[in-house]
Structures are given as C-alpha cells and as structure tokens.
Design a protein around this motif. Structure first.
Motif, PDB file in Angstrom:
ATOM      1  N   GLN A  35       0.918  -1.215   0.037  1.00  0.00           N
ATOM      2  CA  GLN A  35       0.042   0.073  -0.050  1.00  0.00           C
ATOM      3  C   GLN A  35       0.693   1.359   0.136  1.00  0.00           C
ATOM      4  O   GLN A  35       1.998   1.453   0.456  1.00  0.00           O
ATOM      5  CB  GLN A  35      -0.884  -0.036   1.260  1.00  0.00           C
ATOM      6  N   GLU A  36       0.326   2.354  -0.396  1.00  0.00           N
ATOM      7  CA  GLU A  36       0.490   3.805   0.025  1.00  0.00           C
ATOM      8  C   GLU A  36       0.417   4.048   1.481  1.00  0.00           C
ATOM      9  O   GLU A  36       0.008   3.062   2.225  1.00  0.00           O
ATOM     10  CB  GLU A  36      -0.093   4.657  -0.690  1.00  0.00           C
ATOM     11  N   ILE A  37       0.411   5.006   1.945  1.00  0.00           N
ATOM     12  CA  ILE A  37       0.405   5.425   3.368  1.00  0.00           C
ATOM     13  C   ILE A  37      -1.217   5.193   3.939  1.00  0.00           C
ATOM     14  O   ILE A  37      -1.273   5.645   4.877  1.00  0.00           O
ATOM     15  CB  ILE A  37       0.968   6.776   3.919  1.00  0.00           C
ATOM     16  N   PHE A  38      -2.153   5.207   2.708  1.00  0.00           N
ATOM     17  CA  PHE A  38      -3.406   5.254   3.033  1.00  0.00           C
ATOM     18  C   PHE A  38      -4.085   4.157   3.324  1.00  0.00           C
ATOM     19  O   PHE A  38      -5.617   3.906   3.356  1.00  0.00           O
ATOM     20  CB  PHE A  38      -4.232   5.953   1.723  1.00  0.00           C
ATOM     21  N   GLY A  39      -3.349   3.001   3.673  1.00  0.00           N
ATOM     22  CA  GLY A  39      -3.962   1.645   3.980  1.00  0.00           C
ATOM     23  C   GLY A  39      -4.386   0.881   2.840  1.00  0.00           C
ATOM     24  O   GLY A  39      -4.292   1.279   1.552  1.00  0.00           O
TER      25      GLY A  39
END
Length: 232
Positions: A35-39
């Motif tokens: 993932q990115e930092i957004f879950g």
C-alpha cells in the motif's frame, strides 16, 4: 474471489491481516501489493483484484497493523492525508520488512506458490526497494518510491530484477535524490528505471485526483510485462 487472511509474523507471536485475491484456476505466480500510506483502501484492493484477473495470487498486507487495523484513507481528503502521514511516521520499517518476508514465506509454504513478486507504491515503493535488497523475492517493482537515495549503500545486495517508476516532478523526491538514484542504480544490470517527465507523485493511483491516465496505463503495461517475464 477475495477474502481477508491473517499472516503469522516471522516470530510467530502475532498475525496481521491481508487482503487476498485469488485467480480463477491455478496461480501463475504470486504478487504482494504494498500500500501507499493510506492503508489497504479501495484503490489497493482494486490493484490486487487486477493482478488476480491476470492469473496471479495477489496479497495486500496491512502495513500499519501494529498501530491499527482496517485503515482506509483517502489521499484527496486533507485531514485523512495528515492522518496517513502520522501512521507512516509511527511505522517501524525494520519490523515491516520482516512482515514482507513473512508474507513471502506464507505464499510459498501455505499457499503453495513458488514464484513471488512485489509491487509497492509511494512508501510501498521504498519497501519494494528494501525487499529487493533484503529478501529473496523473485522480482520487485516500486512506483514513485521515497527514500531510496538514502539506501543506496544496500544496492550491492540486489540479485533479482527490480523496476522503479520515477516521476520527475515528484514533490516528495527532489531532483538531486532522483539523480542519485539514477547514478547509484543505473549501472546495475538487475535494475530498470523509468522516468515520467513532468509527472508528480501518485500518478498511477487507481482513483482520485492524482491519477494521470496515460502515464498510469504505460507504467502498468511495463509492470505487467516485467512480471510476466520474471515470474514465469
């Protein structure tokens, strides 16, 4: 078919959740989606579903599970963006790369799929680089990776194919860092670097304001061909 599974940590003291998308029939290989930092939000789940549609077993672990489970944030909502940054700042990256190794082991031993690739985005792009230098993954791809310029001392350990997608106007990776990555990794025969001139971070997000359709399709086509060749 998709479900949530729990992966044992390397230490065996806990388990962490991961979104699992299965292909129809026997998997041709497996791909871990970081993932990115957004879950593991709808965009990441869509990416995993896409890999499953191409015949891969796709696993998207929740990277921040030690802080919270079920994180699902929107990059286009400023408050949620700040919340995501706080999760990243609180993340134990050393433990996180052990979780990636645990996922590789689970795929090979429990799911019975021998060849494993990994694709990561943003923070996940950096994790893709770490995976290439610190594990026995078969192939890795990083989209707009952050922090790689500070980890080039690990590049000698890259023994399997690695591809990085680099937007030249990345607001999180200044030009001098991009130049260092090209200088440090360009001569490595295992590494393929693609520049996307004039584009910014997040151009291949599945949904939202950051996506650039033409560039996202091009990068994804390159990634698809890369995995088809290196996970065969």
């Amino acid at each position: 078919m998709a479900e949530t599974v729990r992966i044992p940590t390397l230490e065996g003291s806990a388990t962490f959740p991961a979104y699992l998308a299965r292909p129809d029939g026997e998997p041709r290989a497996a791909i871990i989606v970081i993932q990115e930092i957004f879950g593991v939000n709808p965009g990441i789940r869509r990416k995993a579903d896409h890999w499953a549609s191409l015949g891969y077993l796709a696993l998207a672990p929740e990277v921040f599970w030690r802080q919270d489970e079920g994180i699902d944030l929107d990059a286009d909502v400023p408050e949620q963006f700040q919340q995501a940054l706080a999760y990243m700042n609180g993340h134990d990256f050393a433990a996180g790369i052990r979780d990636v190794e645990a996922a590789i082991h689970w795929i090979r031993r429990e799911a019975g799929v021998a060849k494993v690739g990994l694709v990561g985005f943003c923070m996940g792009g950096m994790i893709a680089y770490q995976t290439a230098t610190r594990t026995d993954i078969d192939a890795s791809v990083g989209y707009y990776p952050v922090g790689v310029a500070g980890m080039l001392n690990e590049s000698h350990a890259i023994a399997r194919p690695l591809m990085l997608h680099i937007p030249t106007n990345d607001g999180f990776v200044p030009p001098e860092q991009q130049a260092a990555v090209h200088e440090g990794l360009g001569p490595n025969r295992h590494v393929t670097l693609w520049d996307y001139v004039g584009l910014d971070h997040g151009f291949a997000a599945e949904m939202g304001l950051r996506r650039n359709e033409a560039a996202a399709r091009l990068a994804d086509e390159r990634t698809t061909a890369f995995f088809a060749e290196n996970l065969a």
